[in-house]
Design a protein around this motif. Structure first.
Motif, PDB file in Angstrom:
ATOM      1  N   VAL A 170       0.884  -1.171   0.000  1.00  0.00           N
ATOM      2  CA  VAL A 170       0.000   0.000   0.000  1.00  0.00           C
ATOM      3  C   VAL A 170       0.919   1.218   0.000  1.00  0.00           C
ATOM      4  O   VAL A 170       1.545   1.525   1.013  1.00  0.00           O
ATOM      5  N   PRO A 171       1.029   1.921  -1.119  1.00  0.00           N
ATOM      6  CA  PRO A 171       2.012   3.004  -1.222  1.00  0.00           C
ATOM      7  C   PRO A 171       1.569   4.276  -0.503  1.00  0.00           C
ATOM      8  O   PRO A 171       0.412   4.424  -0.105  1.00  0.00           O
ATOM      9  N   ASN A 172       2.502   5.188  -0.355  1.00  0.00           N
ATOM     10  CA  ASN A 172       2.174   6.529   0.100  1.00  0.00           C
ATOM     11  C   ASN A 172       1.358   7.242  -0.965  1.00  0.00           C
ATOM     12  O   ASN A 172       1.496   6.981  -2.163  1.00  0.00           O
ATOM     13  N   GLY A 173       0.535   8.158  -0.535  1.00  0.00           N
ATOM     14  CA  GLY A 173      -0.156   9.033  -1.465  1.00  0.00           C
ATOM     15  C   GLY A 173       0.668  10.287  -1.711  1.00  0.00           C
ATOM     16  O   GLY A 173       1.846  10.370  -1.374  1.00  0.00           O
ATOM     17  N   ALA A 174       0.046  11.274  -2.304  1.00  0.00           N
ATOM     18  CA  ALA A 174       0.713  12.553  -2.576  1.00  0.00           C
ATOM     19  C   ALA A 174      -0.340  13.651  -2.646  1.00  0.00           C
ATOM     20  O   ALA A 174      -1.495  13.402  -3.005  1.00  0.00           O
ATOM     21  N   ASP A 175       0.082  14.844  -2.287  1.00  0.00           N
ATOM     22  CA  ASP A 175      -0.781  16.016  -2.407  1.00  0.00           C
ATOM     23  C   ASP A 175      -0.378  16.800  -3.646  1.00  0.00           C
ATOM     24  O   ASP A 175       0.818  16.916  -3.957  1.00  0.00           O
ATOM     25  N   PRO A 176      -1.339  17.349  -4.380  1.00  0.00           N
ATOM     26  CA  PRO A 176      -0.983  18.133  -5.570  1.00  0.00           C
ATOM     27  C   PRO A 176      -0.254  19.417  -5.188  1.00  0.00           C
ATOM     28  O   PRO A 176      -0.441  19.954  -4.091  1.00  0.00           O
ATOM     29  N   ALA A 177       0.571  19.889  -6.092  1.00  0.00           N
ATOM     30  CA  ALA A 177       1.270  21.152  -5.872  1.00  0.00           C
ATOM     31  C   ALA A 177       0.295  22.311  -6.048  1.00  0.00           C
ATOM     32  O   ALA A 177      -0.704  22.195  -6.769  1.00  0.00           O
ATOM     33  N   PRO A 178       0.544  23.444  -5.396  1.00  0.00           N
ATOM     34  CA  PRO A 178      -0.304  24.625  -5.602  1.00  0.00           C
ATOM     35  C   PRO A 178      -0.329  25.039  -7.071  1.00  0.00           C
ATOM     36  O   PRO A 178       0.627  24.796  -7.822  1.00  0.00           O
ATOM     37  N   ALA A 179      -1.403  25.652  -7.468  1.00  0.00           N
ATOM     38  CA  ALA A 179      -1.569  26.024  -8.882  1.00  0.00           C
ATOM     39  C   ALA A 179      -0.695  27.209  -9.274  1.00  0.00           C
ATOM     40  O   ALA A 179      -0.172  27.275 -10.385  1.00  0.00           O
ATOM     41  N   ASP A 180      -0.532  28.169  -8.391  1.00  0.00           N
ATOM     42  CA  ASP A 180       0.177  29.413  -8.715  1.00  0.00           C
ATOM     43  C   ASP A 180       1.582  29.352  -8.142  1.00  0.00           C
ATOM     44  O   ASP A 180       1.810  29.656  -6.968  1.00  0.00           O
ATOM     45  N   LEU A 181       2.550  28.945  -8.964  1.00  0.00           N
ATOM     46  CA  LEU A 181       3.927  28.792  -8.515  1.00  0.00           C
ATOM     47  C   LEU A 181       4.854  29.685  -9.337  1.00  0.00           C
ATOM     48  O   LEU A 181       4.583  29.977 -10.515  1.00  0.00           O
ATOM     49  N   PRO A 182       5.976  30.106  -8.773  1.00  0.00           N
ATOM     50  CA  PRO A 182       6.937  30.928  -9.518  1.00  0.00           C
ATOM     51  C   PRO A 182       7.649  30.104 -10.578  1.00  0.00           C
ATOM     52  O   PRO A 182       7.674  28.872 -10.513  1.00  0.00           O
ATOM     53  N   PRO A 183       8.239  30.753 -11.577  1.00  0.00           N
ATOM     54  CA  PRO A 183       8.972  30.013 -12.614  1.00  0.00           C
ATOM     55  C   PRO A 183      10.286  29.460 -12.079  1.00  0.00           C
ATOM     56  O   PRO A 183      10.772  29.846 -11.015  1.00  0.00           O
ATOM     57  N   ARG A 184      10.872  28.560 -12.850  1.00  0.00           N
ATOM     58  CA  ARG A 184      12.165  27.989 -12.510  1.00  0.00           C
ATOM     59  C   ARG A 184      13.229  29.076 -12.463  1.00  0.00           C
ATOM     60  O   ARG A 184      13.213  30.033 -13.243  1.00  0.00           O
ATOM     61  N   ALA A 185      14.184  28.932 -11.551  1.00  0.00           N
ATOM     62  CA  ALA A 185      15.260  29.915 -11.438  1.00  0.00           C
ATOM     63  C   ALA A 185      16.103  29.947 -12.705  1.00  0.00           C
ATOM     64  O   ALA A 185      16.235  28.941 -13.418  1.00  0.00           O
ATOM     65  N   SER A 186      16.690  31.092 -12.992  1.00  0.00           N
ATOM     66  CA  SER A 186      17.528  31.220 -14.187  1.00  0.00           C
ATOM     67  C   SER A 186      18.891  30.554 -13.988  1.00  0.00           C
ATOM     68  O   SER A 186      19.523  30.124 -14.957  1.00  0.00           O
ATOM     69  N   GLU A 187      19.362  30.450 -12.751  1.00  0.00           N
ATOM     70  CA  GLU A 187      20.639  29.813 -12.444  1.00  0.00           C
ATOM     71  C   GLU A 187      20.408  28.384 -11.942  1.00  0.00           C
ATOM     72  O   GLU A 187      19.346  28.076 -11.386  1.00  0.00           O
ATOM     73  N   PRO A 188      21.374  27.483 -12.142  1.00  0.00           N
ATOM     74  CA  PRO A 188      21.196  26.091 -11.684  1.00  0.00           C
ATOM     75  C   PRO A 188      20.950  26.036 -10.173  1.00  0.00           C
ATOM     76  O   PRO A 188      21.764  26.509  -9.378  1.00  0.00           O
ATOM     77  N   THR A 189      19.815  25.452  -9.814  1.00  0.00           N
ATOM     78  CA  THR A 189      19.372  25.438  -8.420  1.00  0.00           C
ATOM     79  C   THR A 189      18.992  24.025  -8.022  1.00  0.00           C
ATOM     80  O   THR A 189      18.207  23.367  -8.698  1.00  0.00           O
ATOM     81  N   VAL A 190      19.541  23.565  -6.915  1.00  0.00           N
ATOM     82  CA  VAL A 190      19.311  22.214  -6.408  1.00  0.00           C
ATOM     83  C   VAL A 190      18.613  22.323  -5.068  1.00  0.00           C
ATOM     84  O   VAL A 190      18.887  23.229  -4.273  1.00  0.00           O
ATOM     85  N   VAL A 191      17.704  21.384  -4.800  1.00  0.00           N
ATOM     86  CA  VAL A 191      17.019  21.335  -3.518  1.00  0.00           C
ATOM     87  C   VAL A 191      17.223  19.956  -2.898  1.00  0.00           C
ATOM     88  O   VAL A 191      17.329  18.952  -3.617  1.00  0.00           O
ATOM     89  N   CYS A 192      17.323  19.916  -1.594  1.00  0.00           N
ATOM     90  CA  CYS A 192      17.374  18.662  -0.845  1.00  0.00           C
ATOM     91  C   CYS A 192      16.300  18.749   0.222  1.00  0.00           C
ATOM     92  O   CYS A 192      16.379  19.588   1.132  1.00  0.00           O
ATOM     93  N   LEU A 193      15.298  17.923   0.100  1.00  0.00           N
ATOM     94  CA  LEU A 193      14.109  18.001   0.950  1.00  0.00           C
ATOM     95  C   LEU A 193      14.024  16.756   1.825  1.00  0.00           C
ATOM     96  O   LEU A 193      14.055  15.637   1.328  1.00  0.00           O
ATOM     97  N   GLY A 194      13.916  16.937   3.143  1.00  0.00           N
ATOM     98  CA  GLY A 194      13.764  15.784   4.020  1.00  0.00           C
ATOM     99  C   GLY A 194      14.325  16.042   5.406  1.00  0.00           C
ATOM    100  O   GLY A 194      14.827  17.134   5.717  1.00  0.00           O
ATOM    101  N   ARG A 195      14.241  15.013   6.246  1.00  0.00           N
ATOM    102  CA  ARG A 195      14.777  15.121   7.607  1.00  0.00           C
ATOM    103  C   ARG A 195      16.302  15.193   7.569  1.00  0.00           C
ATOM    104  O   ARG A 195      16.941  14.538   6.747  1.00  0.00           O
ATOM    105  N   LEU A 196      16.869  15.973   8.471  1.00  0.00           N
ATOM    106  CA  LEU A 196      18.312  16.146   8.528  1.00  0.00           C
ATOM    107  C   LEU A 196      18.881  15.210   9.588  1.00  0.00           C
ATOM    108  O   LEU A 196      19.056  15.569  10.751  1.00  0.00           O
ATOM    109  N   VAL A 197      19.141  13.985   9.154  1.00  0.00           N
ATOM    110  CA  VAL A 197      19.665  12.932  10.021  1.00  0.00           C
ATOM    111  C   VAL A 197      20.838  12.275   9.296  1.00  0.00           C
ATOM    112  O   VAL A 197      20.970  12.399   8.068  1.00  0.00           O
TER     113      VAL A 197
END
Length: 460
Positions: A170-197
């Motif tokens: 039984v997998p995890n579900g997901a929530d949709p992203a908000p409709a009104d989001l900013p555009p992608r950055a012009s410079e290379p941008t990386v994100v790391c999302l999660g617990r810091l362990v």
């Protein structure tokens, strides 16, 4: 039905992560069927001993370690008023079957901690953890219905824990992203999302960005999330000349803006049950680079919604290659569309309904070593008999932990014609449906040679 969900923490705990979100959403879904649901968990600083989370009653006892004996005592005292226990295992099980007598137990396994115990504990304690997670748990939960959140977690349970009972997905579900989001950055941008362990190895990602920032002017890494490593990672990032920002916990709107502006999500974890952050990034059109390990290999479709990196890969080289490919706007747009399409296939209501079906009727029997974990029968469309946990569509049925021969005989006895039975693919099993068509890999250039990275020494 009177159901108790037992989990190490709840979603209000300061160290809550994906396992807590899963337990909370599943508890709410089961409560939505009319069941009386209690969430039994540890008590964090500032939390009350009892309150309500929507339709679910929360009971909090004990701390990080003492929650285990407290939970068993509470279950034993209330055993005559419990129909089902949903026992969520986070490395060390609660061993609820020892306390609840005749109540049915549904065990949830997010991922196998077998190799991670040595990261957190001395050798003798790590050995105790592996013994409890493996041989002891196999014995205690032998009559329980077991649920894993991904097909690769099932594989790990079979190979590393020697699990021989049936395991449903039984997998995890997901929530949709908000409709009104900013555009992608012009410079290379990386994100790391999660617990810091420690096991997330964010320090190694910071090392890679430190190497690359001289070759990619304007490169930025945004680290989003909280945990025990946050203060140390802030110090580690300070030497990167402003290329790395450790945000800690941020409001949902801020997190969505950071994701939307990013080119790439990266996780260097050595193992997950699933990639909740991967799907959250994909919902924002952001692909992921990660290791080819349990859980993550299910949440990332290699070459389509991101890239799986083998152990020993040079992290900086892989990041440079991926960011170079994504610099092309047309390529980035195609990848973003495929990421959003993939994320849209996961839904909390659907996961809740699948879990509730197992709570209502699944039994622990039915699987034998060597048997397919899940089977698909395709036939001339007509009504087919229902079975707890079965997924049915026009001309097909997907059933977990069922002997293929039994499925074939059952369908023919019901009058189905032209029946063929085969093993379900990992994606079919994950999504609970048949006919998923791969949209094909993006025509990227050659992936660079992957070898040991000797240019930087990670902190841990």
């Amino acid at each position: 039905m009177r159901i108790v969900v037992v989990n190490w923490r709840d979603s209000g705990h300061r160290f809550a992560g994906g396992a807590e979100l899963y337990a909370t959403r599943i508890a709410s879904s089961v409560a939505g069927t009319g069941a009386e649901v209690t969430f039994l968990t540890a008590r964090d600083v500032g939390q009350s001993a009892a309150d309500r989370i929507g339709q679910v009653a929360a009971v909090r006892r004990g701390g990080r370690w003492t929650v285990y004996p407290w939970a068993l005592l509470w279950l034993f005292r209330h055993r005559r008023a419990i129909d089902v226990v949903v026992d969520c295992q986070n490395g060390i099980p609660f061993f609820s079957p020892l306390a609840v007598g005749r109540a049915r137990v549904v065990q949830v396994v997010h991922h196998v901690h077998h190799d991670q115990f040595r990261v957190h504990f001395p050798a003798w304690l790590a050995a105790v953890g592996r013994w409890l997670e493996g041989p002891v748990a196999r014995r205690v939960y032998r009559n329980a219905v077991t649920v894993a959140v991904s097909p690769s977690t099932v594989d790990a349970m079979r190979s590393r824990l020697g699990w021989r009972g049936p395991v449903h997905v039984v997998p995890n579900g997901a929530d949709p992203a908000p409709a009104d989001l900013p555009p992608r950055a012009s410079e290379p941008t990386v994100v790391c999302l999660g617990r810091l362990v420690p096991q997330k190895r964010v320090d190694r990602l910071i090392d890679a960005v430190d190497v690359l920032r001289h070759r990619l002017p304007g490169l930025r890494l945004h680290v989003v999330g909280g945990g025990r490593e946050e203060a140390a990672l802030r110090e580690w990032a300070a030497r990167c000349g402003g290329a790395v920002v450790v945000h800690g916990h941020v409001p949902e709107a801020v997190k969505s803006d950071l994701l939307a502006r990013s080119w790439l999500n990266v996780t260097l974890s050595d193992g997950e049950g699933w990639g909740l952050a991967v799907i959250e990034a994909a919902a924002h059109g952001v692909p992921t680079v990660c290791r080819d390990v349990d859980g993550l290999r299910d949440s990332v479709r290699h070459g389509e919604t991101g890239w799986l990196m083998p152990r020993g890969a040079v992290v900086a080289d892989v990041l440079l290659w991926a960011l170079t490919e994504l610099a092309d706007p047309a390529t980035a747009s195609r990848v973003a569309a495929r990421c959003r399409d993939w994320a849209a296939r996961f839904d909390w209501d659907d996961s809740g309904a699948r879990f509730a079906s197992l709570v209502e009727g699944a039994t622990a029997g039915g699987w034998l070593p060597g048997m397919p974990e899940a089977s698909v029968a395709e036939f001339t469309p007509r009504d087919v008999p229902r079975r707890p946990g079965a997924r049915v569509g026009p001309g097909w049925v997907l059933v977990e932990q069922c002997r293929p021969g039994d499925l074939l005989v059952s369908l023919r006895a019901a009058g189905a014609e032209d029946v063929t039975v085969r093993a379900a693919s990992a994606t079919e099993r994950l999504l609970g449906r048949v006919g998923d068509q791969s949209f094909g890999p993006v025509p990227f250039g050659q992936v660079p040679s992957l070898g040991e990275d000797h240019r930087s020494q990670p902190r841990s």
